[in-house]
Motif scaffolding. Structure first.
Motif, PDB file in Angstrom:
ATOM      1  N   PHE A 139       0.813  -1.214   0.000  1.00 15.93           N
ATOM      2  CA  PHE A 139       0.000   0.000   0.000  1.00 15.93           C
ATOM      3  C   PHE A 139       0.851   1.271   0.000  1.00 15.93           C
ATOM      4  CE2 PHE A 139      -3.337  -2.977   1.899  1.00 15.93           C
ATOM      5  CZ  PHE A 139      -3.829  -3.272   0.632  1.00 15.93           C
ATOM      6  N   ARG A 140       2.069   1.199   0.532  1.00 18.49           N
ATOM      7  CA  ARG A 140       2.971   2.357   0.364  1.00 18.49           C
ATOM      8  C   ARG A 140       3.370   2.497  -1.103  1.00 18.49           C
ATOM      9  NH1 ARG A 140       4.633   0.740   5.553  1.00 18.49           N
ATOM     10  NH2 ARG A 140       6.066  -0.786   4.651  1.00 18.49           N
ATOM     11  N   ILE A 141       3.614   1.349  -1.773  1.00 19.28           N
ATOM     12  CA  ILE A 141       3.943   1.396  -3.208  1.00 19.28           C
ATOM     13  C   ILE A 141       2.744   1.911  -3.999  1.00 19.28           C
ATOM     14  CG2 ILE A 141       4.473  -0.022  -5.243  1.00 19.28           C
ATOM     15  CD1 ILE A 141       6.171  -1.823  -3.350  1.00 19.28           C
ATOM     16  N   ARG A 142       1.539   1.476  -3.613  1.00 21.66           N
ATOM     17  CA  ARG A 142       0.320   1.933  -4.307  1.00 21.66           C
ATOM     18  C   ARG A 142       0.215   3.458  -4.255  1.00 21.66           C
ATOM     19  NH1 ARG A 142      -5.049  -0.561  -5.710  1.00 21.66           N
ATOM     20  NH2 ARG A 142      -6.397   1.240  -5.960  1.00 21.66           N
ATOM     21  N   HIS A 143       0.457   4.010  -3.074  1.00 22.64           N
ATOM     22  CA  HIS A 143       0.435   5.480  -2.951  1.00 22.64           C
ATOM     23  C   HIS A 143       1.473   6.111  -3.874  1.00 22.64           C
ATOM     24  CE1 HIS A 143       1.340   9.488  -1.515  1.00 22.64           C
ATOM     25  NE2 HIS A 143       2.587   9.078  -1.392  1.00 22.64           N
ATOM     26  N   ASN A 144       2.682   5.566  -3.849  1.00 26.58           N
ATOM     27  CA  ASN A 144       3.759   6.140  -4.652  1.00 26.58           C
ATOM     28  C   ASN A 144       3.462   6.086  -6.146  1.00 26.58           C
ATOM     29  OD1 ASN A 144       6.520   7.184  -3.609  1.00 26.58           O
ATOM     30  ND2 ASN A 144       5.822   5.711  -2.068  1.00 26.58           N
ATOM     31  N   MET A 145       2.829   4.995  -6.581  1.00 30.17           N
ATOM     32  CA  MET A 145       2.485   4.881  -8.002  1.00 30.17           C
ATOM     33  C   MET A 145       1.423   5.918  -8.387  1.00 30.17           C
ATOM     34  SD  MET A 145       4.352   2.648  -9.610  1.00 30.17           S
ATOM     35  CE  MET A 145       5.484   3.715  -8.778  1.00 30.17           C
ATOM     36  N   ALA A 146       0.446   6.138  -7.506  1.00 30.60           N
ATOM     37  CA  ALA A 146      -0.585   7.149  -7.793  1.00 30.60           C
ATOM     38  C   ALA A 146       0.069   8.530  -7.895  1.00 30.60           C
ATOM     39  CB  ALA A 146      -1.658   7.142  -6.711  1.00 30.60           C
ATOM     40  N   TYR A 147       0.976   8.807  -6.978  1.00 27.22           N
ATOM     41  CA  TYR A 147       1.667  10.097  -6.986  1.00 27.22           C
ATOM     42  C   TYR A 147       2.490  10.257  -8.266  1.00 27.22           C
ATOM     43  CZ  TYR A 147       4.576  14.010  -5.594  1.00 27.22           C
ATOM     44  OH  TYR A 147       5.203  15.227  -5.560  1.00 27.22           O
ATOM     45  N   ALA A 148       3.204   9.198  -8.636  1.00 28.90           N
ATOM     46  CA  ALA A 148       4.052   9.253  -9.838  1.00 28.90           C
ATOM     47  C   ALA A 148       3.217   9.504 -11.088  1.00 28.90           C
ATOM     48  CB  ALA A 148       4.830   7.944  -9.979  1.00 28.90           C
ATOM     49  N   ILE A 149       2.041   8.891 -11.145  1.00 22.81           N
ATOM     50  CA  ILE A 149       1.163   9.054 -12.311  1.00 22.81           C
ATOM     51  C   ILE A 149       0.733  10.516 -12.451  1.00 22.81           C
ATOM     52  CG2 ILE A 149      -1.180   8.525 -13.129  1.00 22.81           C
ATOM     53  CD1 ILE A 149      -0.548   5.595 -12.004  1.00 22.81           C
ATOM     54  N   HIS A 150       0.278  11.106 -11.352  1.00 22.40           N
ATOM     55  CA  HIS A 150      -0.121  12.520 -11.401  1.00 22.40           C
ATOM     56  C   HIS A 150       1.072  13.406 -11.784  1.00 22.40           C
ATOM     57  CE1 HIS A 150      -4.256  12.163 -10.180  1.00 22.40           C
ATOM     58  NE2 HIS A 150      -3.937  11.494  -9.080  1.00 22.40           N
ATOM     59  N   LYS A 151       2.223  13.097 -11.230  1.00 21.69           N
ATOM     60  CA  LYS A 151       3.411  13.922 -11.512  1.00 21.69           C
ATOM     61  C   LYS A 151       3.829  13.802 -12.980  1.00 21.69           C
ATOM     62  CE  LYS A 151       8.106  14.944  -9.959  1.00 21.69           C
ATOM     63  NZ  LYS A 151       7.959  16.314 -10.477  1.00 21.69           N
ATOM     64  N   PHE A 152       3.814  12.572 -13.497  1.00 13.96           N
ATOM     65  CA  PHE A 152       4.187  12.361 -14.897  1.00 13.96           C
ATOM     66  C   PHE A 152       3.341  13.242 -15.817  1.00 13.96           C
ATOM     67  CE2 PHE A 152       3.307  10.336 -18.996  1.00 13.96           C
ATOM     68  CZ  PHE A 152       4.579  10.086 -19.489  1.00 13.96           C
ATOM     69  N   PHE A 153       2.026  13.178 -15.639  1.00 11.53           N
ATOM     70  CA  PHE A 153       1.144  13.928 -16.544  1.00 11.53           C
ATOM     71  C   PHE A 153       1.204  15.436 -16.286  1.00 11.53           C
ATOM     72  CE2 PHE A 153      -1.000   9.708 -16.979  1.00 11.53           C
ATOM     73  CZ  PHE A 153      -0.770   9.573 -18.345  1.00 11.53           C
ATOM     74  N   HIS A 154       1.243  15.813 -15.023  1.00 12.32           N
ATOM     75  CA  HIS A 154       1.304  17.245 -14.693  1.00 12.32           C
ATOM     76  C   HIS A 154       2.555  17.879 -15.296  1.00 12.32           C
ATOM     77  CE1 HIS A 154       0.808  20.946 -12.430  1.00 12.32           C
ATOM     78  NE2 HIS A 154       2.091  20.859 -12.120  1.00 12.32           N
ATOM     79  N   ASP A 155       3.689  17.191 -15.152  1.00 12.27           N
ATOM     80  CA  ASP A 155       4.952  17.743 -15.665  1.00 12.27           C
ATOM     81  C   ASP A 155       4.938  17.878 -17.182  1.00 12.27           C
ATOM     82  OD1 ASP A 155       5.781  17.811 -13.074  1.00 12.27           O
ATOM     83  OD2 ASP A 155       7.279  16.201 -13.239  1.00 12.27           O
ATOM     84  N   ARG A 156       4.057  17.149 -17.851  1.00 16.56           N
ATOM     85  CA  ARG A 156       3.987  17.214 -19.319  1.00 16.56           C
ATOM     86  C   ARG A 156       2.809  18.065 -19.794  1.00 16.56           C
ATOM     87  NH1 ARG A 156       6.678  13.448 -17.561  1.00 16.56           N
ATOM     88  NH2 ARG A 156       8.362  12.340 -18.648  1.00 16.56           N
ATOM     89  N   GLY A 157       2.209  18.810 -18.889  1.00 17.34           N
ATOM     90  CA  GLY A 157       1.164  19.755 -19.294  1.00 17.34           C
ATOM     91  C   GLY A 157      -0.201  19.130 -19.531  1.00 17.34           C
ATOM     92  N   PHE A 158      -0.428  17.924 -19.017  1.00 12.74           N
ATOM     93  CA  PHE A 158      -1.764  17.321 -19.098  1.00 12.74           C
ATOM     94  C   PHE A 158      -2.647  17.893 -17.990  1.00 12.74           C
ATOM     95  CE2 PHE A 158       0.499  14.377 -21.647  1.00 12.74           C
ATOM     96  CZ  PHE A 158      -0.373  13.502 -22.272  1.00 12.74           C
TER      97      PHE A 158
END
Length: 468
Positions: free
Chosen positions: A137-156
């Motif tokens: 569940f710590r990994i699950r949180h980190n993956m959710a965070y990474a997904i938002h960061k990936f798209f946000h950083d690319r202007g999505f």
């Protein structure tokens, strides 16, 4: 107890402020020791690692310490010292302990021994307290965070699509109905059909199977969006890869063709895996050592090579050659078949030994909205196939031509009364656009090395199971 500000165990373990007084709070993993000295392994969920509490039994009293058993929760004041033992650099010499809650060793189910995954599913309310599920569940949180960061950083832009809908995007028909009607007293017309006039929405409504169609609308305004939310499928699939409620990430990008779409999918999934290796290594290492000795190697393996781009027709040839050479598949292989996960995994694990993006599927086995190729037989679909998982991403370039889309809808007999709004995007300023869907739990299966999808979501919803 004197009030000292709590320090999380993840921070205590990194500290070198030896000789200072600290407070930690958490749940007891184990307690061992002698008449003189007790060692308590304490965990507060902030890390997979425990901090060792050293207790002078005479100082605090044997009777007082009795309720401190596995599962009990305590608050500890003590001195941070360098550890004498192996495996940890710091420990705490307790000066005061407050017991918040005991856990009767005769009835607390998580005693210090191995538990089966099946057993832990029956106590899903307690399983996050195990090392394994803390890690997941710590990994699950980190993956959710990474997904938002990936798209946000690319202007999505993160776009919220509805959970309640009147359209069936996949044409699968296996949807959960949403109603406020009294199911014991349903009004029907003369043909025996249910009358929905008095229902909350005045028509039949369901839980969404995908945010894609609404995501397409947003992409034709905001340019590039992604959805990330729960989706619901009422298929009676009791398999280690299916849930009735799961989370989906669905980017949709205006002006992207199928090649751009494949590029985005590969960058995206590599970013997530890299994030896990950079930010979750303690948890991944634990899962690697305890469950899946090849986990770290497999995660690193996905990063080092470009994914193979392979046309469906070529893929079928490879599988047919394998069969000719004596390879046994449970399901038949022929042009036009919807590949089973054994076929997908053969291509990835045995033939290419790296992830594969399969493209140009027969139009018969794909959804109505996919762009048709010139050959009239195939569509611009793309599935990303991964080791151990099979399909992890499914996507396509969408059909942007109004007439072609209408023909396909009529061919497939899709009821269009609820879809007028979707067709409008092809009537007013249509553009080429592409997108894909990633099943969040499938990604987590890959990153954690768990083998059953029920073990990467806190409270799995499956046929005949909606506990907790």
């Amino acid at each position: 107890m004197e009030a000292i500000k709590r320090t999380k165990i993840v921070d205590v373990l990194k500290s070198d402020a030896f000789g200072t007084t600290v407070n930690v709070k958490g749940w007891v993993r184990t307690r061992r020791g002698s008449k003189q000295v007790s060692f308590i392994a304490l965990n507060d969920g902030s890390t997979i690692n425990n901090v060792q509490i050293v207790v002078d039994v005479d100082k605090l009293g044997e009777e007082y310490l009795k309720p401190i058993t596995t599962g009990a929760s305590i608050s500890v004041n003590g001195t941070l010292v360098q550890s004498q033992g192996k495996g940890q650099s710091v420990e705490i010499q307790a000066t005061e302990i407050e017991i918040y809650g005991s856990a009767d060793p005769n009835t607390y189910p998580l005693q210090k021994k191995g538990h089966s995954m099946e057993f832990l599913r029956e106590i899903a309310h307690l399983r996050p307290r195990t090392n394994t599920f803390g890690a997941v569940f710590r990994i699950r949180h980190n993956m959710a965070y990474a997904i938002h960061k990936f798209f946000h950083d690319r202007g999505f832009f993160y776009f919220h699509t509805p959970l309640i809908t009147a359209s069936d995007c996949e044409g699968a028909g296996q949807m959960f109905q949403v109603t406020t009607m009294n199911l014991y007293d349903l009004k029907k017309d003369e043909n025996g059909s249910i009358i929905y006039d008095n229902d909350f929405f005045g028509k039949q409504a369901s839980l969404t199977v995908s945010g894609q169609l609404e995501g397409e609308l947003a992409a034709t305004a905001l340019g590039q969006i992604y959805t990330f939310g729960p989706t619901f499928r009422a298929e009676n699939s009791n398999t280690p890869r299916h849930l009735a409620e799961f989370w989906m990430i669905e980017p949709e990008v205006a002006f992207n063709d199928i090649l751009d779409n494949m590029q985005l999918a590969e960058e995206f999934i590599k970013y997530c895996v890299q994030w896990a290796l950079d930010n979750c290594m303690d948890d991944i290492k634990f899962l690697n050592d305890m469950f899946d000795k090849g986990l770290i190697e497999r995660l690193q393996g996905v990063l080092k090579d470009d994914f193979v781009r392979l046309a469906y027709t070529e893929g079928i040839k490879i599988l047919e050659e394998a069969v000719a050479k004596g390879h046994q598949f449970e399901f038949p292989v022929y042009w036009g078949v919807d590949l089973a996960s054994e076929h997908e995994r053969y291509l990835v694990e045995e033939h290419f030994k790296r992830p594969v993006i399969l493209t140009d599927y027969p139009k018969e086995i794909k959804a109505f909205y996919m762009k048709q190729n010139e050959d009239g037989k195939t569509v611009r679909a793309m599935d990303v196939l991964f080791p151990k998982i099979g399909e992890i991403i499914g996507g396509s370039e969408r059909e942007a031509d109004y007439d072609k889309l209408m023909n396909r809808i009529n061919e497939m007999g899709i009821p269009m009364k609820d879809m007028w709004w979707y067709l409008d995007t092809r009537r007013f300023g249509t553009v080429p656009h592409s997108g894909f869907g990633l099943g969040f739990e499938r990604l987590l299966l890959f990153v954690t090395g768990m083998t059953n999808i029920r073990d990467v979501i806190p409270f799995p919803r499956t046929p005949k199971n909606a506990d907790f």
